[in-house]
Design a protein around this motif. Structure first.
Motif, PDB file in Angstrom:
ATOM      1  N   UNK A 164      31.888  38.708  51.613  1.00  0.00           N
ATOM      2  CA  UNK A 164      32.378  37.367  51.941  1.00  0.00           C
ATOM      3  C   UNK A 164      33.856  37.239  51.588  1.00  0.00           C
ATOM      4  N   UNK A 165      34.233  37.735  50.406  1.00  0.00           N
ATOM      5  CA  UNK A 165      35.637  37.723  50.009  1.00  0.00           C
ATOM      6  C   UNK A 165      36.474  38.569  50.960  1.00  0.00           C
ATOM      7  N   UNK A 166      35.927  39.711  51.372  1.00  0.00           N
ATOM      8  CA  UNK A 166      36.643  40.577  52.309  1.00  0.00           C
ATOM      9  C   UNK A 166      36.892  39.867  53.631  1.00  0.00           C
ATOM     10  N   UNK A 167      35.903  39.145  54.133  1.00  0.00           N
ATOM     11  CA  UNK A 167      36.071  38.391  55.368  1.00  0.00           C
ATOM     12  C   UNK A 167      37.146  37.317  55.210  1.00  0.00           C
ATOM     13  N   UNK A 168      37.127  36.643  54.068  1.00  0.00           N
ATOM     14  CA  UNK A 168      38.097  35.576  53.826  1.00  0.00           C
ATOM     15  C   UNK A 168      39.524  36.120  53.845  1.00  0.00           C
ATOM     16  N   UNK A 169      39.785  37.175  53.047  1.00  0.00           N
ATOM     17  CA  UNK A 169      41.151  37.681  52.991  1.00  0.00           C
ATOM     18  C   UNK A 169      41.543  38.387  54.292  1.00  0.00           C
ATOM     19  N   UNK A 200      46.221  39.463  48.410  1.00  0.00           N
ATOM     20  CA  UNK A 200      45.311  38.327  48.511  1.00  0.00           C
ATOM     21  C   UNK A 200      44.104  38.465  47.599  1.00  0.00           C
ATOM     22  N   UNK A 201      43.678  39.691  47.309  1.00  0.00           N
ATOM     23  CA  UNK A 201      42.506  39.870  46.437  1.00  0.00           C
ATOM     24  C   UNK A 201      42.830  39.622  44.965  1.00  0.00           C
ATOM     25  N   UNK A 202      44.143  39.564  44.615  1.00  0.00           N
ATOM     26  CA  UNK A 202      44.523  39.495  43.205  1.00  0.00           C
ATOM     27  C   UNK A 202      45.630  38.466  42.982  1.00  0.00           C
ATOM     28  N   UNK A 203      45.319  37.203  43.306  1.00  0.00           N
ATOM     29  CA  UNK A 203      46.184  36.057  42.997  1.00  0.00           C
ATOM     30  C   UNK A 203      47.510  36.053  43.746  1.00  0.00           C
ATOM     31  N   UNK A 204      47.734  36.991  44.655  1.00  0.00           N
ATOM     32  CA  UNK A 204      49.030  37.089  45.310  1.00  0.00           C
ATOM     33  C   UNK A 204      50.095  37.674  44.407  1.00  0.00           C
ATOM     34  N   UNK A 205      49.668  38.361  43.350  1.00  0.00           N
ATOM     35  CA  UNK A 205      50.586  38.878  42.336  1.00  0.00           C
ATOM     36  C   UNK A 205      50.880  40.353  42.588  1.00  0.00           C
ATOM     37  N   UNK A 206      52.138  40.725  42.361  1.00  0.00           N
ATOM     38  CA  UNK A 206      52.529  42.131  42.496  1.00  0.00           C
ATOM     39  C   UNK A 206      53.420  42.552  41.341  1.00  0.00           C
ATOM     40  N   UNK A 260      52.593  35.202  47.011  1.00  0.00           N
ATOM     41  CA  UNK A 260      51.805  34.421  47.969  1.00  0.00           C
ATOM     42  C   UNK A 260      50.633  33.819  47.211  1.00  0.00           C
ATOM     43  N   UNK A 261      49.899  32.924  47.843  1.00  0.00           N
ATOM     44  CA  UNK A 261      48.708  32.354  47.220  1.00  0.00           C
ATOM     45  C   UNK A 261      47.530  33.292  47.462  1.00  0.00           C
ATOM     46  N   UNK A 262      46.987  33.829  46.394  1.00  0.00           N
ATOM     47  CA  UNK A 262      45.840  34.724  46.512  1.00  0.00           C
ATOM     48  C   UNK A 262      44.669  34.244  45.670  1.00  0.00           C
ATOM     49  N   UNK A 263      43.714  35.124  45.488  1.00  0.00           N
ATOM     50  CA  UNK A 263      42.444  34.769  44.853  1.00  0.00           C
ATOM     51  C   UNK A 263      42.051  35.852  43.857  1.00  0.00           C
ATOM     52  N   UNK A 264      41.130  35.535  42.981  1.00  0.00           N
ATOM     53  CA  UNK A 264      40.581  36.560  42.086  1.00  0.00           C
ATOM     54  C   UNK A 264      39.332  37.137  42.745  1.00  0.00           C
ATOM     55  N   UNK A 265      39.548  38.045  43.685  1.00  0.00           N
ATOM     56  CA  UNK A 265      38.459  38.667  44.435  1.00  0.00           C
ATOM     57  C   UNK A 265      38.310  40.148  44.069  1.00  0.00           C
ATOM     58  N   UNK A 266      38.778  40.521  42.890  1.00  0.00           N
ATOM     59  CA  UNK A 266      38.815  41.932  42.532  1.00  0.00           C
ATOM     60  C   UNK A 266      37.429  42.475  42.192  1.00  0.00           C
ATOM     61  N   UNK A 267      37.207  43.719  42.553  1.00  0.00           N
ATOM     62  CA  UNK A 267      36.037  44.470  42.115  1.00  0.00           C
ATOM     63  C   UNK A 267      36.307  45.002  40.717  1.00  0.00           C
ATOM     64  N   UNK A 268      35.268  45.096  39.885  1.00  0.00           N
ATOM     65  CA  UNK A 268      35.432  45.675  38.555  1.00  0.00           C
ATOM     66  C   UNK A 268      35.279  47.192  38.607  1.00  0.00           C
ATOM     67  N   UNK A 269      35.772  47.846  37.558  1.00  0.00           N
ATOM     68  CA  UNK A 269      35.626  49.295  37.487  1.00  0.00           C
ATOM     69  C   UNK A 269      34.158  49.689  37.303  1.00  0.00           C
ATOM     70  N   UNK A 270      33.383  48.804  36.687  1.00  0.00           N
ATOM     71  CA  UNK A 270      31.946  49.063  36.533  1.00  0.00           C
ATOM     72  C   UNK A 270      31.287  49.151  37.900  1.00  0.00           C
TER      73      UNK A 270
END
Length: 386
Positions: free
Chosen positions: A55-60, A212-218, A238-248
């Motif tokens: 769902x997050x992938x579709x959004x971004x 976009x997956x990480x708050x728009x931060x670089x 840019x405006x992004x989101x916290x859509x990150x996958x964890x290492x686990x």
């Protein structure tokens, strides 16, 4: 209990997760790029961006393609609501294209007819999202040709389809789309518990997806608008989101993907056995297009209700009464209350609605045994009187 789908977790998977738990990197560690590279290599795409859900992938993916207010996204009504909701998240509008009566995927002929009218009305879609239902790919060459003619972008919702092929090539190579999305939910082909991925061959889209997956931060100086103050420096560009996958999650995915070909092969064996053992029953069995090699996420039967005494509900409940947890994929999106508030009504997409009235997803997963499959067929025979 026999479920319609379930994950297969082995000791290697558990060991991979434990190694991460004992490491210093629980969130953004080395397993994420390793998993991205493994999926990218399998699919043959240039880039892969792991996220916390499909769902997050579709959004971004929609955001990366600049979908916004005033734009239209078209998809199939025969899908999970996420395939349409991603447009609403962006402030865009949604419309649907009815399904092909044999593949149950978005119908290219219906798409073309709708595009002809939409061009006259000045309401062409910006994005079309074909969904590879059950793991069988849509007719992507035809949809891509229409995209070239009418100017829309394409996001393949391949949530069901990792491990499948289209025209002999892996699904996910983005030959006929801008972005392809995979899901790693536990009932899918491989799992990261929850998780998804967006693949693309476009360098700029890949950069945007990553932001976009990480708050728009670089922390990449090349993407910043001004010089760095020091090694601690980052910028939100840019405006992004916290859509990150964890290492686990990624560690589980790295372990699982090693068995993906084995899983898909086993699903094909189960499907072939269902085909053979149910050939004489009053059912419509899944039809496979010769251009496709399905990942067989689902095995959907359609009841020929004119030839049996039981109703759709009675057959469904007969399974559940014997602890066979069948399901139905899907309730047409346009019939959901939220979408009816937008003006959609039952009757708008008759093929999808007829499919819904007749369909049941019966158990399909690589750990399903022959004995369990025999029991599923036995209960079905009793329910339909054959």
């Amino acid at each position: 209990m026999i479920r319609y789908g379930q994950q297969d977790i082995v000791q290697d998977d558990i060991d991979a997760v434990i190694r991460v738990l004992k490491s210093v990197n629980l969130t953004q560690g080395p397993n994420i790029p390793q998993f991205e590279q493994a999926v990218q290599a399998h699919a043959g795409a240039r880039h892969a961006v792991a996220v916390n859900s499909a769902t997050s992938a579709l959004h971004i993916a929609c955001l990366a393609l600049d979908l916004g207010p005033g734009d239209w996204l078209w998809t199939t009504p025969n899908t999970f609501v996420a395939s349409a909701n991603c447009a609403l998240y962006c402030g865009a509008q949604v419309d649907f294209v009815d399904i092909d009566s044999r593949t149950y995927n978005l119908c290219p002929q219906a798409l073309e007819e709708k595009l002809v009218q939409a061009e006259k009305d000045g309401r062409l879609p910006k994005i079309v999202v074909p969904v590879h239902l059950s793991g069988q790919p849509c007719d992507m060459a035809a949809i891509h040709a229409l995209g070239q003619k009418y100017g829309f972008r394409i996001i393949e919702d391949a949530s069901h389809a990792i491990g499948g092929r289209y025209k002999g090539e892996p699904i996910g190579n983005c030959r006929y789309s801008d972005i392809t999305v995979f899901s790693f939910h536990p009932v899918k082909i491989i799992t990261t518990a929850e998780g998804g991925m967006a693949l693309t061959n476009d360098d700029e889209l890949a950069t945007r997806l990553g932001l976009l997956r990480s708050h728009g931060i670089t922390r990449d100086p090349a993407l910043m608008t001004q010089g760095m103050d020091g090694p601690w420096y980052y910028q939100q560009v840019t405006l992004g989101y916290n859509y990150r996958m964890t290492d686990i999650q990624a560690a589980l995915g790295v372990s699982q993907i090693n068995r993906m070909p084995e899983y898909v092969l086993r699903r094909h064996e189960i499907a072939a056995r269902y085909d053979r053992l149910m050939a004489d029953m009053p059912l419509t069995l899944p039809w496979q297009h010769p251009d496709s090699y399905s990942a067989w996420h689902l095995y959907v039967i359609r009841l020929r209700l004119d030839r049996i005494r039981a109703t759709h509900l009675e057959v469904f409940e007969a399974f559940r009464a014997r602890d066979i947890m069948v399901n139905l994929h899907y309730i047409p999106v346009h019939t959901q209350p939220h979408y009816q508030k937008m003006g959609f009504r039952p009757g708008d997409y008759p093929q999808a609605e007829q499919y819904y009235r007749e369909s049941i997803s019966i158990p399909m997963h690589p750990t399903l045994t022959d004995a369990e499959q025999d029991f599923v067929i036995e209960v079905l025979r009793e329910a339909v009187g054959r």
